[in-house]
Design an enzyme around this catalytic site. Structure first.
Site, mmCIF file in Angstrom:
data_model
loop_
_atom_site.group_PDB
_atom_site.id
_atom_site.type_symbol
_atom_site.label_atom_id
_atom_site.label_comp_id
_atom_site.label_asym_id
_atom_site.label_seq_id
_atom_site.Cartn_x
_atom_site.Cartn_y
_atom_site.Cartn_z
ATOM 1 N N GLY A 249 20.563 25.448 25.121
ATOM 2 C CA GLY A 249 19.317 26.192 25.290
ATOM 3 C C GLY A 249 19.200 27.489 24.514
ATOM 4 C CE1 TYR B 176 15.391 26.312 30.918
ATOM 5 C CE2 TYR B 176 13.084 26.150 31.527
ATOM 6 C CZ TYR B 176 14.090 26.776 30.843
ATOM 7 O OH TYR B 176 13.811 27.880 30.068
ATOM 8 C CB ILE C 76 15.385 22.566 24.335
ATOM 9 C CG1 ILE C 76 15.578 21.051 24.508
ATOM 10 C CG2 ILE C 76 13.944 22.958 24.659
ATOM 11 C CD1 ILE C 76 15.448 20.554 25.950
ATOM 12 C CB SER D 195 8.921 29.010 24.547
ATOM 13 O OG SER D 195 10.295 29.259 24.556
ATOM 14 C CE LYS E 127 14.796 24.515 28.149
ATOM 15 N NZ LYS E 127 15.510 25.501 27.404
ATOM 16 C CD GLU F 197 20.075 33.586 21.447
ATOM 17 O OE1 GLU F 197 19.394 32.597 21.141
ATOM 18 O OE2 GLU F 197 19.692 34.447 22.263
HETATM 19 O O1 SI3 Z 1 10.588 27.023 26.778
HETATM 20 C C1 SI3 Z 1 11.744 27.130 27.191
HETATM 21 O O2 SI3 Z 1 12.034 26.744 28.315
HETATM 22 C C2 SI3 Z 1 12.730 27.774 26.325
HETATM 23 O O3 SI3 Z 1 12.375 28.163 25.264
HETATM 24 C C3 SI3 Z 1 14.099 27.965 26.756
HETATM 25 C C4 SI3 Z 1 15.028 28.398 25.660
HETATM 26 O O4 SI3 Z 1 16.332 28.312 26.175
HETATM 27 C C5 SI3 Z 1 14.729 29.797 25.196
HETATM 28 N N1 SI3 Z 1 14.869 30.687 26.319
HETATM 29 C C6 SI3 Z 1 13.919 31.544 26.653
HETATM 30 C C7 SI3 Z 1 14.089 32.271 27.927
HETATM 31 O O5 SI3 Z 1 12.960 31.779 25.951
HETATM 32 C C8 SI3 Z 1 15.597 30.165 24.001
HETATM 33 O O6 SI3 Z 1 15.173 29.376 22.937
HETATM 34 C C9 SI3 Z 1 15.484 31.652 23.634
HETATM 35 O O7 SI3 Z 1 14.131 32.011 23.480
HETATM 36 C C10 SI3 Z 1 16.201 31.970 22.335
HETATM 37 O O8 SI3 Z 1 17.514 31.498 22.395
HETATM 38 C C11 SI3 Z 1 16.187 33.474 22.059
HETATM 39 O O9 SI3 Z 1 17.013 34.136 22.982
#
Ligand code: SI3
Length: 289
Positions: free
Chosen positions: A185, A133, A202, A45, A161, A188
């Site tokens: 992680g 991760y 996270i 992110s 994670k 949803e």
């Molecule tokens: O910064 C990060 O490593 C994350 O935000 C990982 C996290 O698992 C997110 N995955 C990604 C690929 O962005 C989730 O928060 C995800 O955005 C969310 O569940 C929406 O699909």
């Protein structure tokens, strides 16, 4: 190290430069308004894999400075360039980050022994704790229980994670390793992680919707699963819309609507289509973000 961590968003200007004040404001918003328990810095992110080493360091420094020890900080330092991972790990450790985390090395088909050596090297060179991760959908690296068993023998590997929908493996990990930290992680799927007994979560959407995620979390901790599910339904209506509009672009636009200079995403990601701005504004109103 338990609870909800925002996978921190990083504001960039049109030239891909970090907007320092914006980043400080995103940190404050997470702590003061979303009331999260910690920040996961330079993860997916944070658009980490699009940044230079200097930019990654700049982000670690600004976040640590703005946080002032208020919430826990995890530094994601994983890189295909192991020397960079070590350099970043040392830097974040000196800044006082509570733990390191590193994405499993990806792109090349590394053997498990190579992946294990990568973690051992970062740990040995930095002396800090490590959270694996695991995000198979993006890295293509799916680790088995036997491989987690081998990694978890190292006591500096304090957790994982776990960004995956394999709840059988999650259950096996939880039963076998009650003392390792497991973070869910996928935002949803927060409820499924919470009822499986994870230590925290996270996620990207906690930057804007941390309070609602906290409700799901707290309800699960007190066994009110049906109520938690109601909140997860509402949350997933929102996440579905965010994913439709474009994940990081929309999250940043939500912050922009809230008066935080969250800028845009870094190329080669494309900025939010201006025609979608009204839809984002509508989300902020409808979901009371
Ligand atoms: O910064 C990060 O490593 C994350 O935000 C990982 C996290 O698992 C997110 N995955 C990604 C690929 O962005 C989730 O928060 C995800 O955005 C969310 O569940 C929406 O699909």
């Amino acid at each position: 190290m338990k609870g909800l961590f925002s996978a921190l968003l990083v504001p960039f200007d049109e030239n891909g430069q970090i907007i320092e004040q914006g980043l400080r404001d995103v940190v404050r918003f997470n702590i003061d308004v979303q009331q999260i328990d910690g920040l996961y810095v330079n993860g997916s992110s944070g658009e980490n894999f699009l940044l230079s080493t200097e930019q990654k360091k700049q982000i670690f420094q600004i976040v640590s400075d703005e946080n002032k020890g208020k919430v826990k900080l995890i530094a994601q330092v994983g890189s295909l360039n192991l020397n960079e991972a070590i350099e970043l790990g040392k830097y974040a450790t000196e800044l006082g980050y509570d733990s390191l985390s590193a994405v499993t090395p990806f792109y090349y088909k590394f053997t498990f022994q190579e992946i294990k050596a990568y973690y051992e090297t970062i740990i040995r060179e930095t002396g800090n704790d490590m959270i694996i991760y695991a995000i198979p959908a993006l890295t293509g690296v799916s680790m088995s229980m036997a491989q987690f068993d081998e990694l978890f023998q190292n006591e500096k590997i304090i957790g994982v994670k776990y960004t995956d929908g394999n709840f059988f493996l999650l259950e096996r990990l939880r039963k076998q390793y009650p003392n390792k930290l497991i973070y869910s992680g996928f935002d949803e799927m927060l409820i499924y992680g919470a009822i499986s007994g994870v230590d925290g979560a996270i996620g990207s959407t906690y930057n804007v919707n941390g309070k609602q995620a906290k409700q799901i979390w707290d309800l699960c901790q007190t066994g009110k699963v049906a109520e938690a599910y109601e909140v997860q339904h509402k949350t997933n209506d929102l996440i579905e819309k965010i994913l439709e509009l474009g994940l990081y672009q929309t999250l940043k636009e939500i912050l922009n609507v809230k008066g935080i200079q969250a800028g845009t995403v870094k190329q080669p990601m494309s900025s939010l289509d201006p025609a979608k701005k009204d839809a984002v504004k509508h989300l902020v109103e409808k979901y009371e973000l």
